[in-house]
Motif scaffolding. Structure first.
Motif, short mmCIF file in Angstrom:
data_model
loop_
_atom_site.label_atom_id
_atom_site.label_comp_id
_atom_site.label_asym_id
_atom_site.label_seq_id
_atom_site.Cartn_x
_atom_site.Cartn_y
_atom_site.Cartn_z
N ARG A 12 102.81 55.69 110.51
CA ARG A 12 102.01 55.05 109.47
C ARG A 12 102.05 55.86 108.17
O ARG A 12 102.09 55.28 107.07
N ASN A 13 102.07 57.20 108.29
CA ASN A 13 102.14 58.04 107.09
C ASN A 13 103.43 57.80 106.31
O ASN A 13 103.43 57.69 105.09
N VAL A 14 104.54 57.72 107.06
CA VAL A 14 105.83 57.47 106.40
C VAL A 14 105.80 56.11 105.70
O VAL A 14 106.25 55.96 104.56
N PHE A 15 105.24 55.12 106.39
CA PHE A 15 105.15 53.78 105.82
C PHE A 15 104.32 53.76 104.54
O PHE A 15 104.71 53.17 103.52
N GLU A 16 103.16 54.44 104.58
CA GLU A 16 102.27 54.45 103.42
C GLU A 16 102.87 55.18 102.24
O GLU A 16 102.57 54.87 101.07
N GLU A 17 103.73 56.17 102.51
CA GLU A 17 104.32 56.97 101.43
C GLU A 17 105.55 56.31 100.81
O GLU A 17 106.08 56.80 99.81
N MET A 18 106.03 55.22 101.41
CA MET A 18 107.23 54.56 100.88
C MET A 18 106.94 53.93 99.52
O MET A 18 105.94 53.21 99.37
N PRO A 19 107.76 54.20 98.52
CA PRO A 19 107.55 53.58 97.19
C PRO A 19 107.81 52.08 97.21
O PRO A 19 107.28 51.34 96.40
N ARG A 20 108.65 51.63 98.17
CA ARG A 20 108.95 50.20 98.29
C ARG A 20 109.13 49.87 99.77
O ARG A 20 109.84 50.55 100.49
N ARG A 21 108.43 48.83 100.20
CA ARG A 21 108.49 48.42 101.61
C ARG A 21 109.17 47.06 101.72
O ARG A 21 108.69 46.08 101.15
N TRP A 26 108.19 46.64 107.34
CA TRP A 26 107.04 45.96 107.94
C TRP A 26 107.29 45.66 109.42
O TRP A 26 106.43 45.86 110.27
N ASN A 27 108.47 45.15 109.72
CA ASN A 27 108.81 44.83 111.11
C ASN A 27 108.72 46.07 112.00
O ASN A 27 108.23 46.01 113.13
N SER A 28 109.21 47.19 111.49
CA SER A 28 109.20 48.43 112.27
C SER A 28 107.78 48.87 112.59
O SER A 28 107.49 49.30 113.71
N LEU A 29 106.90 48.76 111.59
CA LEU A 29 105.52 49.19 111.81
C LEU A 29 104.79 48.24 112.76
O LEU A 29 104.08 48.67 113.67
N ILE A 30 104.98 46.94 112.55
CA ILE A 30 104.33 45.95 113.42
C ILE A 30 104.78 46.12 114.86
O ILE A 30 103.97 46.18 115.79
N SER A 31 106.09 46.21 115.07
CA SER A 31 106.60 46.34 116.44
C SER A 31 106.21 47.67 117.06
O SER A 31 106.00 47.76 118.27
N GLY A 32 106.08 48.71 116.22
CA GLY A 32 105.68 50.02 116.73
C GLY A 32 104.27 49.99 117.29
O GLY A 32 104.01 50.50 118.39
N TYR A 33 103.35 49.38 116.55
CA TYR A 33 101.97 49.26 117.04
C TYR A 33 101.92 48.37 118.27
O TYR A 33 101.18 48.64 119.24
N LEU A 43 98.35 42.96 114.65
CA LEU A 43 98.01 41.69 114.01
C LEU A 43 97.44 41.92 112.62
O LEU A 43 97.71 41.15 111.69
N GLU A 44 96.64 42.98 112.46
CA GLU A 44 96.08 43.28 111.14
C GLU A 44 97.19 43.61 110.14
O GLU A 44 97.17 43.16 108.99
N ILE A 45 98.17 44.39 110.59
CA ILE A 45 99.30 44.72 109.72
C ILE A 45 100.09 43.47 109.39
O ILE A 45 100.55 43.28 108.25
N TYR A 46 100.24 42.59 110.38
CA TYR A 46 100.95 41.33 110.14
C TYR A 46 100.24 40.50 109.07
O TYR A 46 100.88 39.92 108.18
N ARG A 47 98.91 40.47 109.14
CA ARG A 47 98.15 39.72 108.12
C ARG A 47 98.32 40.35 106.74
O ARG A 47 98.43 39.64 105.74
N ASP A 48 98.34 41.69 106.68
CA ASP A 48 98.59 42.38 105.41
C ASP A 48 99.98 42.03 104.89
O ASP A 48 100.18 41.84 103.68
#
Length: 317
Positions: A12-21, A26-33, A43-48
């Protein structure tokens, strides 16, 4: 990478620090959780994700569940693939709607593959549903697969239900096709060295030490209410032998070794090549509470993070 290793905080830290997503991020973070059993967060990340305006692809949508399945074609113009149908079958099966799942399979425009039938068969085992299990097993046998895993699954279902005639028939088919079952293996890394264990393996130099420790742990667990579920000792043997067989499952040997060889409070990470059985899952929950340890087990299906007597999967895997 971090999510696959079970470290969602760093992921999540790496994701949040990315200048562009982008979509891959997004897929990587959703599938990771999702893989780590954190369904609500996924699901919350998917809604975001939907709020940022990126267009979904088929991988993203599969994280939303049954509602999104029906929205795929209507809202996104995405034709469901076989893995999306498998998700729906798994969703219905795990919620106990086995007849509905079977009917859904019958209505599919695509030919059901082993993943479809396997999802329903696993649920039949958990619910003790023999009639549907017999029909599903027949479909699996008719596929004539080169992978013995699904035949073993069918065999294990009937073994857990005590139907040994069906077990013998399936095992004969496995032999006749020249297929071999992959033995259960688990491994744990400590001090830059990997220690591997096989199910019921008695040749390790640490085996007797581990078994002595498991016996001590079993005495403590019995006082806390744990009783071995011998239906998951998938052999036609006596009750005492079944309990002994369960103690030899590879993940238990690896976890016990980790508990013996690390300092109190040290988190453990164990990898396993097959799916964790339900009794070992319960055993590990008790172990995490009694030993006050955080135990991460990565099996063939997903991550299981055991902490203080509970698991991140919510006993739903």
């Amino acid at each position: 990478m971090y999510a696959r290793f079970g470290d969602l905080a760093k992921a999540r830290n790496v994701f949040e620090e990315m200048p562009r997503r982008d979509l891959v991020s997004w897929n990587s973070l959703i599938s990771g959780y999702s893989a780590n059993g954190h369904w609500e967060e996924a699901l919350e990340i998917y809604r975001d994700f939907k709020m940022v305006g990126l267009k979904s692809d088929s991988f993203t949508v599969s994280n939303e569940g049954l509602d999104c399945f029906y929205q795929m074609k209507r809202d996104y113009g995405i034709e469901p693939r076989i893995e999306h149908y498998a998700c729906v079958v798994d969703l219905l099966s795990r919620s106990g709607q086995l007849s509905k799942a079977e009917k859904f399979i019958g209505s599919m425009p695509l030919k059901p593959d082993a993943s479809i039938w396997g999802a329903l068969l696993s649920a039949c085992r958990a619910c003790g549903e023999t009639k549907i299990a017999e029909r599903v097993s027949q479909h699996i046998m008719e596929l004539e697969l080169d992978d013995p895993g699904y035949y073993v699954l069918a065999s294990n279902v009937f073994a857990a239900l005590g139907k040994w005639d069906q077990v013998k028939s399936i095992r004969k088919s496995i032999v006749a096709r020249g297929l071999k079952k992959e033995p259960g293996r688990s491994w744990i890394e400590m001090g830059n060295k990997v220690f591997a264990f096989g199910s019921a393996e008695k040749f390790s130099e640490h085996y007797q030490e581990i078994r002595n420790f498991l016996d001590e742990l079993a005495a403590l667990m019995s006082k806390e209410g744990y009783a071995a579920n011998v239906q998951y000792a998938l052999h036609d043997i006596e009750e005492d032998e079944k309990r002994d067989w369960l103690c030899g499952h590879s993940e238990r040997l690896a976890i016990a070794f980790g508990l013996l060889k690390t300092d109190p409070g040290t988190p453990l990470q164990v990898m396993k090549n097959l799916r964790v059985c339900r009794d070992c899952h319960t055993w590990t929950k008790f172990t995490s509470k009694l030993m006050k340890r955080e135990i991460l087990v990565r099996d063939a299906n997903r991550f299981h993070l055991f902490r203080d007597g509970s698991c991140s999967c919510g006993d739903y895997w």
